[in-house]
Design a protein around this motif. Structure first.
Motif, PDB file in Angstrom:
ATOM      1  N   PRO A   2     -79.920   1.851 -52.958  1.00 65.54           N
ATOM      2  CA  PRO A   2     -80.443   2.772 -51.951  1.00 65.54           C
ATOM      3  C   PRO A   2     -81.922   2.531 -51.682  1.00 65.54           C
ATOM      4  O   PRO A   2     -82.666   2.120 -52.574  1.00 65.54           O
ATOM      5  CB  PRO A   2     -80.228   4.163 -52.584  1.00 65.54           C
ATOM      6  CG  PRO A   2     -80.060   3.912 -54.036  1.00 65.54           C
ATOM      7  CD  PRO A   2     -79.518   2.516 -54.208  1.00 65.54           C
ATOM      8  N   VAL A   3     -82.332   2.764 -50.448  1.00 63.16           N
ATOM      9  CA  VAL A   3     -83.747   2.610 -50.073  1.00 63.16           C
ATOM     10  C   VAL A   3     -84.457   3.921 -50.423  1.00 63.16           C
ATOM     11  O   VAL A   3     -84.053   4.992 -49.973  1.00 63.16           O
ATOM     12  CB  VAL A   3     -83.874   2.298 -48.561  1.00 63.16           C
ATOM     13  CG1 VAL A   3     -85.335   2.214 -48.143  1.00 63.16           C
ATOM     14  CG2 VAL A   3     -83.136   0.999 -48.230  1.00 63.16           C
ATOM     15  N   THR A   4     -85.489   3.830 -51.258  1.00 61.92           N
ATOM     16  CA  THR A   4     -86.162   5.054 -51.728  1.00 61.92           C
ATOM     17  C   THR A   4     -87.660   5.086 -51.420  1.00 61.92           C
ATOM     18  O   THR A   4     -88.314   6.073 -51.713  1.00 61.92           O
ATOM     19  CB  THR A   4     -85.988   5.211 -53.261  1.00 61.92           C
ATOM     20  OG1 THR A   4     -86.524   4.041 -53.891  1.00 61.92           O
ATOM     21  CG2 THR A   4     -84.524   5.379 -53.642  1.00 61.92           C
ATOM     22  N   ARG A   5     -88.191   3.989 -50.853  1.00 63.15           N
ATOM     23  CA  ARG A   5     -89.642   3.938 -50.616  1.00 63.15           C
ATOM     24  C   ARG A   5     -89.968   3.973 -49.130  1.00 63.15           C
ATOM     25  O   ARG A   5     -89.299   3.302 -48.343  1.00 63.15           O
ATOM     26  CB  ARG A   5     -90.229   2.654 -51.184  1.00 63.15           C
ATOM     27  CG  ARG A   5     -90.453   2.723 -52.648  1.00 63.15           C
ATOM     28  CD  ARG A   5     -90.881   1.393 -53.212  1.00 63.15           C
ATOM     29  NE  ARG A   5     -90.510   1.361 -54.603  1.00 63.15           N
ATOM     30  CZ  ARG A   5     -91.237   1.897 -55.574  1.00 63.15           C
ATOM     31  NH1 ARG A   5     -92.404   2.437 -55.304  1.00 63.15           N
ATOM     32  NH2 ARG A   5     -90.806   1.867 -56.813  1.00 63.15           N
ATOM     33  N   ALA A   6     -91.018   4.711 -48.808  1.00 62.63           N
ATOM     34  CA  ALA A   6     -91.483   4.750 -47.415  1.00 62.63           C
ATOM     35  C   ALA A   6     -92.978   4.473 -47.377  1.00 62.63           C
ATOM     36  O   ALA A   6     -93.731   4.963 -48.218  1.00 62.63           O
ATOM     37  CB  ALA A   6     -91.200   6.109 -46.794  1.00 62.63           C
ATOM     38  N   ALA A 119     -97.553  -1.820 -53.712  1.00 60.41           N
ATOM     39  CA  ALA A 119     -96.932  -0.529 -54.032  1.00 60.41           C
ATOM     40  C   ALA A 119     -95.444  -0.527 -53.705  1.00 60.41           C
ATOM     41  O   ALA A 119     -94.704   0.312 -54.216  1.00 60.41           O
ATOM     42  CB  ALA A 119     -97.653   0.588 -53.269  1.00 60.41           C
ATOM     43  N   VAL A 120     -95.006  -1.442 -52.852  1.00 60.66           N
ATOM     44  CA  VAL A 120     -93.582  -1.475 -52.455  1.00 60.66           C
ATOM     45  C   VAL A 120     -92.783  -2.381 -53.383  1.00 60.66           C
ATOM     46  O   VAL A 120     -91.688  -2.041 -53.823  1.00 60.66           O
ATOM     47  CB  VAL A 120     -93.443  -1.965 -50.987  1.00 60.66           C
ATOM     48  CG1 VAL A 120     -91.988  -2.248 -50.654  1.00 60.66           C
ATOM     49  CG2 VAL A 120     -94.015  -0.930 -50.026  1.00 60.66           C
ATOM     50  N   GLY A 121     -93.333  -3.548 -53.692  1.00 59.88           N
ATOM     51  CA  GLY A 121     -92.602  -4.485 -54.544  1.00 59.88           C
ATOM     52  C   GLY A 121     -91.527  -5.217 -53.765  1.00 59.88           C
ATOM     53  O   GLY A 121     -91.615  -5.372 -52.543  1.00 59.88           O
ATOM     54  N   ASP A 122     -90.459  -5.587 -54.474  1.00 63.59           N
ATOM     55  CA  ASP A 122     -89.469  -6.500 -53.905  1.00 63.59           C
ATOM     56  C   ASP A 122     -88.212  -5.740 -53.454  1.00 63.59           C
ATOM     57  O   ASP A 122     -87.100  -6.094 -53.822  1.00 63.59           O
ATOM     58  CB  ASP A 122     -89.131  -7.563 -54.965  1.00 63.59           C
ATOM     59  CG  ASP A 122     -88.423  -8.749 -54.335  1.00 63.59           C
ATOM     60  OD1 ASP A 122     -88.610  -8.981 -53.130  1.00 63.59           O
ATOM     61  OD2 ASP A 122     -87.662  -9.415 -55.057  1.00 63.59           O
ATOM     62  N   GLU A 123     -88.409  -4.667 -52.705  1.00 63.49           N
ATOM     63  CA  GLU A 123     -87.269  -3.843 -52.274  1.00 63.49           C
ATOM     64  C   GLU A 123     -87.325  -3.626 -50.771  1.00 63.49           C
ATOM     65  O   GLU A 123     -88.409  -3.636 -50.180  1.00 63.49           O
ATOM     66  CB  GLU A 123     -87.361  -2.442 -52.904  1.00 63.49           C
ATOM     67  CG  GLU A 123     -87.068  -2.400 -54.368  1.00 63.49           C
ATOM     68  CD  GLU A 123     -87.299  -0.996 -54.925  1.00 63.49           C
ATOM     69  OE1 GLU A 123     -87.270  -0.012 -54.152  1.00 63.49           O
ATOM     70  OE2 GLU A 123     -87.517  -0.906 -56.147  1.00 63.49           O
ATOM     71  N   ASP A 124     -86.158  -3.368 -50.179  1.00 65.71           N
ATOM     72  CA  ASP A 124     -86.157  -2.888 -48.796  1.00 65.71           C
ATOM     73  C   ASP A 124     -86.907  -1.562 -48.751  1.00 65.71           C
ATOM     74  O   ASP A 124     -86.876  -0.795 -49.724  1.00 65.71           O
ATOM     75  CB  ASP A 124     -84.716  -2.675 -48.304  1.00 65.71           C
ATOM     76  CG  ASP A 124     -83.970  -3.995 -48.152  1.00 65.71           C
ATOM     77  OD1 ASP A 124     -84.608  -5.047 -48.158  1.00 65.71           O
ATOM     78  OD2 ASP A 124     -82.726  -3.949 -48.034  1.00 65.71           O
ATOM     79  N   PHE A 125     -87.574  -1.283 -47.657  1.00 67.11           N
ATOM     80  CA  PHE A 125     -88.353  -0.045 -47.564  1.00 67.11           C
ATOM     81  C   PHE A 125     -88.385   0.435 -46.115  1.00 67.11           C
ATOM     82  O   PHE A 125     -87.974  -0.277 -45.192  1.00 67.11           O
ATOM     83  CB  PHE A 125     -89.774  -0.253 -48.112  1.00 67.11           C
ATOM     84  CG  PHE A 125     -90.602  -1.235 -47.324  1.00 67.11           C
ATOM     85  CD1 PHE A 125     -90.385  -2.609 -47.427  1.00 67.11           C
ATOM     86  CD2 PHE A 125     -91.607  -0.793 -46.457  1.00 67.11           C
ATOM     87  CE1 PHE A 125     -91.146  -3.520 -46.693  1.00 67.11           C
ATOM     88  CE2 PHE A 125     -92.373  -1.692 -45.721  1.00 67.11           C
ATOM     89  CZ  PHE A 125     -92.137  -3.064 -45.837  1.00 67.11           C
TER      90      PHE A 125
END
Ligand code: UTP
Length: 283
Positions: A2-6, A119-125
């Motif tokens: 799941p995408v959790t970062r904005a 702050a995001v790293g290697d994830e979808d955001f």
């Protein structure tokens, strides 16, 4: 996953609200009893976002304070027995986990998003522009995440605009794979009406893969001499556009903010009746 970062870029100068924005970040201008920024963070949280990265700049300290705990104020309210207010103050600070990063030079929206890389790293955001407030049954971020789960790749929110205004927006073109879904083949930032490949414009909601950061690093300055997010997006291999449902307000200009204030105040559970009466009196 799941995408959790904005990421919320709020570093801009807000020149359309000068001289007010000399001292007050435009993101804190109120719609009834809450700042604009709280509306979009609440939207993100309603769609499952738990972590928010605010990209701020000099003079935006009040934005950081708004979402921070305020121990001295909380203790004062508690001692005075003002528990409802105490609850409100604490509620705002616990909406999401908020971290702030700084953009030291105004080099454009694309550059602001790049500032959030660590702050995001290697994830979808998700990227959310606080100027775009949408009153929708299903939060627009949630609508986009649904498309993202089905299609993968990047997803942007789209809205039809009058052709004479295409030179104010990022415009997308490509086949409509469903009535509300475009497989994007072209994106152009602020095309003249005669050159615009469609009238579907990007509104400030994006789901992005982390590969966007490398593209942003190598995107040369575009329209206005700024590093444009649209230019980097156009280089992604897969992107869809979702024509969202909901009432959209552009609160980045005084008339748009006024419209949002009228919309939300006349529907407000506590102030709605008073707001409607005032509208009738001044109408
Ligand atoms: P705008 O183009 O609306 O600029 O930026 P602005 O400074 O906010 O407002 P005006 O046009 O001067 O009145 C769109 C979004 O991108 C962010 C802004 O904070 C806003 O959320 N932004 C823009 C940055 O964070 N950094 C930049 O370098 C440029």
């Amino acid at each position: 996953m799941p995408v959790t970062r904005a990421v919320l870029p709020v570093a801009g100068l807000g020149t359309r609200f000068l001289p007010l924005t000399k001292a007050v970040p435009k993101e804190l201008l109120p719609i009834v009893d809450r700042p604009c920024l709280e509306y979009v963070i609440a939207e993100a949280v309603a769609a499952g976002i738990t972590d928010v990265v605010l990209v701020t700049s000099r003079g935006k300290g009040a934005v950081e304070d708004y979402f921070d705990r305020a121990p001295a104020l909380e203790a004062t309210l508690e001692a005075a027995g003002k528990l409802a207010l105490l609850g409100e103050v604490r509620r705002v600070a616990s909406l999401a986990r908020v971290v702030c990063v700084r953009q030291d030079h105004m080099r454009g929206l694309g550059h602001a998003v790049l500032c959030a890389e660590h702050a995001v790293g290697d994830e979808d955001f998700v990227v959310i522009l606080a100027d775009d407030i949408v009153d929708a049954e299903e939060p627009v971020v949630g609508q986009l995440l649904r498309v993202h789960a089905e299609e993968g790749g990047a997803v942007v929110a789209l809205k039809n605009v009058p052709r004479e205004r295409t030179n104010r927006y990022g415009i997308c073109a490509g086949p409509m794979v469903r009535p509300d879904r475009m497989r994007i083949e072209r994106m152009v930032e602020k095309p003249a009406p005669a050159d615009a490949p469609s009238t579907l414009s990007i509104v400030g909601r994006y789901v992005l893969p982390p590969t966007i950061f490398e593209l942003l690093r190598t995107t040369p300055p575009g329209a206005g001499g700024e590093i444009q997010l649209t230019d980097a997006l156009a280089r992604l291999p897969l992107a869809h556009g979702h024509v969202f449902s909901g009432a959209h307000f552009d609160t980045g200009n005084p008339v748009g903010l006024l419209e949002a204030q009228l919309h939300y105040s006349t529907r407000h559970p506590e102030y709605g009746a008073a707001a409607r009466a005032l509208c009738a009196r001044y109408g």
